[in-house]
Structure formats: structure tokens, C-alpha cells
Design a protein around this motif. Structure first.
Motif, PDB file in Angstrom:
ATOM      1  N   VAL A  25       0.812  -1.214   0.000  1.00  0.00           N
ATOM      2  CA  VAL A  25       0.000   0.000   0.000  1.00  0.00           C
ATOM      3  C   VAL A  25       0.848   1.267   0.000  1.00  0.00           C
ATOM      4  CG1 VAL A  25      -0.228   0.113   2.513  1.00  0.00           C
ATOM      5  CG2 VAL A  25      -2.061   1.046   1.057  1.00  0.00           C
ATOM      6  N   THR A  26       2.109   1.185   0.419  1.00  0.00           N
ATOM      7  CA  THR A  26       2.971   2.367   0.354  1.00  0.00           C
ATOM      8  C   THR A  26       3.121   2.871  -1.073  1.00  0.00           C
ATOM      9  OG1 THR A  26       4.939   0.952   0.237  1.00  0.00           O
ATOM     10  CG2 THR A  26       4.274   1.745   2.420  1.00  0.00           C
ATOM     11  N   GLY A  27       2.977   1.974  -2.070  1.00  0.00           N
ATOM     12  CA  GLY A  27       3.047   2.402  -3.465  1.00  0.00           C
ATOM     13  C   GLY A  27       1.904   3.321  -3.831  1.00  0.00           C
ATOM     14  N   GLY A  28       0.701   2.974  -3.371  1.00  0.00           N
ATOM     15  CA  GLY A  28      -0.448   3.841  -3.622  1.00  0.00           C
ATOM     16  C   GLY A  28      -0.343   5.156  -2.876  1.00  0.00           C
ATOM     17  N   LYS A  29       0.105   5.091  -1.640  1.00  0.00           N
ATOM     18  CA  LYS A  29       0.247   6.319  -0.850  1.00  0.00           C
ATOM     19  C   LYS A  29       1.273   7.250  -1.486  1.00  0.00           C
ATOM     20  CE  LYS A  29      -1.114   4.296   3.612  1.00  0.00           C
ATOM     21  NZ  LYS A  29      -0.659   3.888   4.968  1.00  0.00           N
ATOM     22  N   ALA A  30       2.376   6.691  -1.990  1.00  0.00           N
ATOM     23  CA  ALA A  30       3.391   7.519  -2.632  1.00  0.00           C
ATOM     24  C   ALA A  30       2.868   8.131  -3.927  1.00  0.00           C
ATOM     25  CB  ALA A  30       4.639   6.681  -2.911  1.00  0.00           C
ATOM     26  N   THR A  31       2.056   7.365  -4.668  1.00  0.00           N
ATOM     27  CA  THR A  31       1.469   7.891  -5.899  1.00  0.00           C
ATOM     28  C   THR A  31       0.578   9.086  -5.588  1.00  0.00           C
ATOM     29  OG1 THR A  31       1.492   5.658  -6.858  1.00  0.00           O
ATOM     30  CG2 THR A  31       0.104   7.302  -7.930  1.00  0.00           C
ATOM     31  N   ALA A  32      -0.282   8.929  -4.595  1.00  0.00           N
ATOM     32  CA  ALA A  32      -1.185  10.023  -4.226  1.00  0.00           C
ATOM     33  C   ALA A  32      -0.417  11.229  -3.700  1.00  0.00           C
ATOM     34  CB  ALA A  32      -2.185   9.536  -3.185  1.00  0.00           C
ATOM     35  N   ALA A  33       0.652  10.977  -2.951  1.00  0.00           N
ATOM     36  CA  ALA A  33       1.440  12.077  -2.406  1.00  0.00           C
ATOM     37  C   ALA A  33       2.146  12.864  -3.512  1.00  0.00           C
ATOM     38  CB  ALA A  33       2.464  11.541  -1.407  1.00  0.00           C
ATOM     39  N   ALA A  34       2.490  12.185  -4.594  1.00  0.00           N
ATOM     40  CA  ALA A  34       3.217  12.845  -5.676  1.00  0.00           C
ATOM     41  C   ALA A  34       2.316  13.687  -6.572  1.00  0.00           C
ATOM     42  CB  ALA A  34       3.944  11.801  -6.525  1.00  0.00           C
ATOM     43  N   ILE A  35       1.037  13.318  -6.685  1.00  0.00           N
ATOM     44  CA  ILE A  35       0.132  13.980  -7.633  1.00  0.00           C
ATOM     45  C   ILE A  35      -0.670  15.064  -6.916  1.00  0.00           C
ATOM     46  CG2 ILE A  35      -1.814  13.645  -9.203  1.00  0.00           C
ATOM     47  CD1 ILE A  35      -0.861  10.767  -9.606  1.00  0.00           C
ATOM     48  N   PRO A  36      -0.523  16.310  -7.309  1.00  0.00           N
ATOM     49  CA  PRO A  36      -1.243  17.399  -6.644  1.00  0.00           C
ATOM     50  C   PRO A  36      -2.759  17.198  -6.708  1.00  0.00           C
ATOM     51  CG  PRO A  36       0.482  18.274  -8.062  1.00  0.00           C
ATOM     52  CD  PRO A  36       0.386  16.805  -8.359  1.00  0.00           C
ATOM     53  N   ASP A  37      -3.425  17.452  -5.594  1.00  0.00           N
ATOM     54  CA  ASP A  37      -4.895  17.423  -5.497  1.00  0.00           C
ATOM     55  C   ASP A  37      -5.487  16.053  -5.828  1.00  0.00           C
ATOM     56  OD1 ASP A  37      -4.999  20.188  -4.835  1.00  0.00           O
ATOM     57  OD2 ASP A  37      -4.809  20.690  -6.954  1.00  0.00           O
ATOM     58  N   SER A  38      -4.696  15.009  -5.727  1.00  0.00           N
ATOM     59  CA  SER A  38      -5.242  13.669  -5.980  1.00  0.00           C
ATOM     60  C   SER A  38      -6.080  13.213  -4.795  1.00  0.00           C
ATOM     61  CB  SER A  38      -4.117  12.664  -6.235  1.00  0.00           C
ATOM     62  OG  SER A  38      -3.321  12.520  -5.074  1.00  0.00           O
ATOM     63  N   ARG A  39      -6.902  12.210  -5.044  1.00  0.00           N
ATOM     64  CA  ARG A  39      -7.687  11.577  -3.994  1.00  0.00           C
ATOM     65  C   ARG A  39      -7.179  10.164  -3.774  1.00  0.00           C
ATOM     66  NH1 ARG A  39     -13.914  13.329  -5.685  1.00  0.00           N
ATOM     67  NH2 ARG A  39     -13.711  15.546  -5.164  1.00  0.00           N
ATOM     68  N   LEU A  40      -7.112   9.737  -2.523  1.00  0.00           N
ATOM     69  CA  LEU A  40      -6.619   8.415  -2.173  1.00  0.00           C
ATOM     70  C   LEU A  40      -7.720   7.612  -1.504  1.00  0.00           C
ATOM     71  CD1 LEU A  40      -4.305   6.334  -1.809  1.00  0.00           C
ATOM     72  CD2 LEU A  40      -3.741   7.504   0.334  1.00  0.00           C
ATOM     73  N   LEU A  41      -8.007   6.436  -2.055  1.00  0.00           N
ATOM     74  CA  LEU A  41      -8.979   5.519  -1.469  1.00  0.00           C
ATOM     75  C   LEU A  41      -8.259   4.222  -1.126  1.00  0.00           C
ATOM     76  CD1 LEU A  41     -11.825   4.451  -0.756  1.00  0.00           C
ATOM     77  CD2 LEU A  41     -12.110   3.876  -3.190  1.00  0.00           C
ATOM     78  N   ILE A  42      -8.126   3.918   0.151  1.00  0.00           N
ATOM     79  CA  ILE A  42      -7.536   2.671   0.615  1.00  0.00           C
ATOM     80  C   ILE A  42      -8.664   1.761   1.078  1.00  0.00           C
ATOM     81  CG2 ILE A  42      -6.025   1.606   2.328  1.00  0.00           C
ATOM     82  CD1 ILE A  42      -4.372   4.172   2.298  1.00  0.00           C
ATOM     83  N   ILE A  43      -8.707   0.559   0.534  1.00  0.00           N
ATOM     84  CA  ILE A  43      -9.803  -0.374   0.821  1.00  0.00           C
ATOM     85  C   ILE A  43      -9.297  -1.468   1.755  1.00  0.00           C
ATOM     86  CG2 ILE A  43     -11.467  -1.985  -0.168  1.00  0.00           C
ATOM     87  CD1 ILE A  43     -11.435  -0.325  -2.715  1.00  0.00           C
ATOM     88  N   PRO A  44      -9.792  -1.509   2.996  1.00  0.00           N
ATOM     89  CA  PRO A  44      -9.378  -2.553   3.944  1.00  0.00           C
ATOM     90  C   PRO A  44      -9.696  -3.949   3.405  1.00  0.00           C
ATOM     91  CG  PRO A  44     -10.559  -0.796   5.075  1.00  0.00           C
ATOM     92  CD  PRO A  44     -10.738  -0.559   3.602  1.00  0.00           C
ATOM     93  N   GLY A  45      -8.769  -4.871   3.619  1.00  0.00           N
ATOM     94  CA  GLY A  45      -8.993  -6.253   3.228  1.00  0.00           C
ATOM     95  C   GLY A  45      -8.765  -6.555   1.769  1.00  0.00           C
TER      96      GLY A  45
END
Length: 289
Positions: A244-264
Motif C-alpha cells: 500500500v505504500t506504493g499507492g500512498k506515494a502515488t497520491a502524495a506525488a500527484i497534486p490534489d489527488s484523492r486516495l482511497l484505501i480499501i481494507p482487506g
């Protein structure tokens, strides 16, 4: 299913929904055929008012294989991608050219895993053709994020099946290794999908060439900082193949992006999560209006 030539490559594609609606292009992952975008999932997106297009990447499914006598498979698997015949940027060029050949000036794009990497490259290289973007269970190319567990990497690098029966069992093993522990495990469906994919097309060296393209393409983080297109990043909290750190890093790099993390959710698209994923894609696309 129709084919056309885009970026000099013959690409297989099909569509769902009204061609008069805004286009939404689906980009699949490493070694995967467009049929991994389940028709029912595609229809959910079409029901949201999109003209949905899915296609086989180069070196996958019924699209063109890229022969490369100079490819050193052993070196690639050992971490040296210098003989890779193409990069993710070339695959992004394919997607952009497909849209152009279909007469689509601008489209929403959604990519899963390697497809998310291709979508990120589209954001960097072809932003003028994009209305919105969604990167699912992917990463930026920064080697410090998105790591795989040893078990998940072993599943990725397992020998290719030689028969349809082997393909069905391999699909089950791979899904147990990288799938979603928080959602029901539909073994019968997974086995049937593995068999159908084998019977439709198989391209083991195409998988290696795509893997080499990923390894040879470097870190997209700085390029992603320039993105102005509305972007959604979706990632499974339990993803063992691309942490999941890959998704978090992607969202952190893209201005004004939205991040949805889905448990499980792991490294797949579990059916019970489809409504949430489709709603999030549609909500993000609405930001482009």
C-alpha cells in the motif's frame, strides 16, 4: 472483437455502453489480458454514463507480440533490464494512439497494477488527451515503496502453465498468494477465469518483456508532481504484491489527488468492492467537468 493499428502496433479492443458518452479507457496489468476487466465491472462503469473501452496491451492477449531476439531473460529476471525492447512510455504511447485512432480527443483513463503505471505515464506524457485518471494497486517506480512479499513475488515468477488445467490451478494459487484476504475467495470463478485466459491467448515471453519494461522505466515521482488532471488513487490495504505504500506515494506525488484505501483488499478487484470502486471512479471523473 475488433483490432486496429495504433503507434505501429496491432491492438485488440472492445467496448461497452453508448459511444456518445464520455470515453473511459481501461488499462490492464502485467501479462494480463483485457478480459481481466470483468464484463460485469465494465457494465457497471457503462451504467454510470461512460463509453468503456478495454484493450490488450502489446505483448498480451490478442494484441501484437513484440519479438526481441536480443532480450536476455535471465538478466532481466536477475534485475538487469538493459535488453528490454520497450518501456512503459511506449505502452502509454500505444494507449494514447488507440484513443486517437478511435477518434476520441479526450478520455478518462483507469489502470490496474502495471496498467496504473501506464496511466501515470499517460498523465506525464499525454495529459492533453486525459479528462481524469485513476491508478489502482500500483506504484510510482520508486524502489523504496510498493515492495512485494517473498510469497507474492514467487507467485509472480512461477513457471508459465502448459495446459488449460494447469492454468486454472495456477490462477487459484496466484490468487491465494496475492488476492484479497478480507473478501470471499471464489475458487470456482478464479479457476474458470484462468482456464479461459489460457484458451484465449498465451504469451510467456510477452510477460517477461512487459516485466522488463517496468524495471527499465525508472521513478515517475517528479513527473507526477506536474499533473493537473483530476486523479484518483485506489489501493488495497492488504496488497502483498505492491504494498500500500506504493499507492500512498502515488497520491502524495500527484497534486490534489484523492486516495482511497480499501481494507482487506489485496492485489485484485474483489466483486464486493466493485460498487465502491466504480462510484469513486465516477466521482473523480465528475471533477473534470
Amino acid at each position: 472483437m475488433p483490432q486496429l493499428t495504433a503507434n505501429g502496433i496491432s491492438l485488440e479492443y472492445d467496448t461497452f455502453g453508448d459511444p456518445g458518452n464520455p470515453a473511459l479507457l481501461l488499462v490492464m496489468g502485467l501479462g494480463a489480458q483485457m478480459t481481466m476487466w470483468d464484463p460485469a465491472f465494465c457494465q457497471l462503469l457503462a451504467d454510470k454514463g461512460f463509453h468503456v473501452i478495454r484493450f490488450d496491451n502489446r505483448d498480451a492477449g490478442l494484441s501484437q507480440s513484440i519479438e526481441s531476439p536480443s532480450l536476455d531473460v535471465a538478466a532481466v529476471m536477475a534485475g538487469d533490464p538493459s535488453t528490454a525492447p520497450y518501456r512503459l512510455s511506449d505502452m502509454a504511447d500505444d494507449a494514447a494512439a488507440l484513443l486517437a485512432e478511435l477518434g476520441i480527443d479526450k478520455a478518462h483513463v483507469v489502470g490496474a497494477s502495471m496498467g496504473g503505471m501506464i496511466v501515470q505515464q499517460l498523465l506525464i506524457d499525454h495529459a492533453d488527451q486525459l479528462l481524469s485518471a485513476c491508478s489502482i494497486m500500483s506504484t510510482t517506480g520508486d524502489q523504496s515503496v510498493g515492495a512485494s512479499t517473498p510469497e507474492a513475488m514467487a507467485a509472480l515468477q512461477a513457471p508459465p502453465p502448459q495446459t488449460a488445467d494447469e492454468a486454472a490451478e495456477a490462477a487459484v494459487r496466484a490468487s491465494r498468494a496475492v488476492g484479497s484476504p478480507g473478501f470471499p475467495f471464489d475458487e470456482e470463478r478464479i479457476r474458470a477465469n484462468g482456464r479461459a485466459a489460457f484458451e484465449r491467448a498465451r504469451n510467456p515471453l510477452g510477460f517477461v518483456r512487459q516485466f522488463a519494461a517496468i524495471m527499465a522505466s525508472g521513478d515517475r515521482t517528479e513527473g507526477l508532481r506536474t499533473v493537473k488532471v483530476p486523479t484518483l488513487v485506489i489501493h488495497g490495504e492488504a496488497d502483498p504484491l505492491l504494498n500500500v505504500t506504493g499507492g500512498k506515494a502515488t497520491a502524495a506525488a500527484i497534486p490534489d489527488s484523492r486516495l482511497l484505501i480499501i481494507p482487506g483488499m489485496g492485489h485484485d478487484l474483489p466483486i464486493p468492492a466493485w460498487p465502491q470502486i466504480v462510484d469513486a471512479i465516477a466521482d473523480n471523473a465528475a471533477r473534470a467537468v
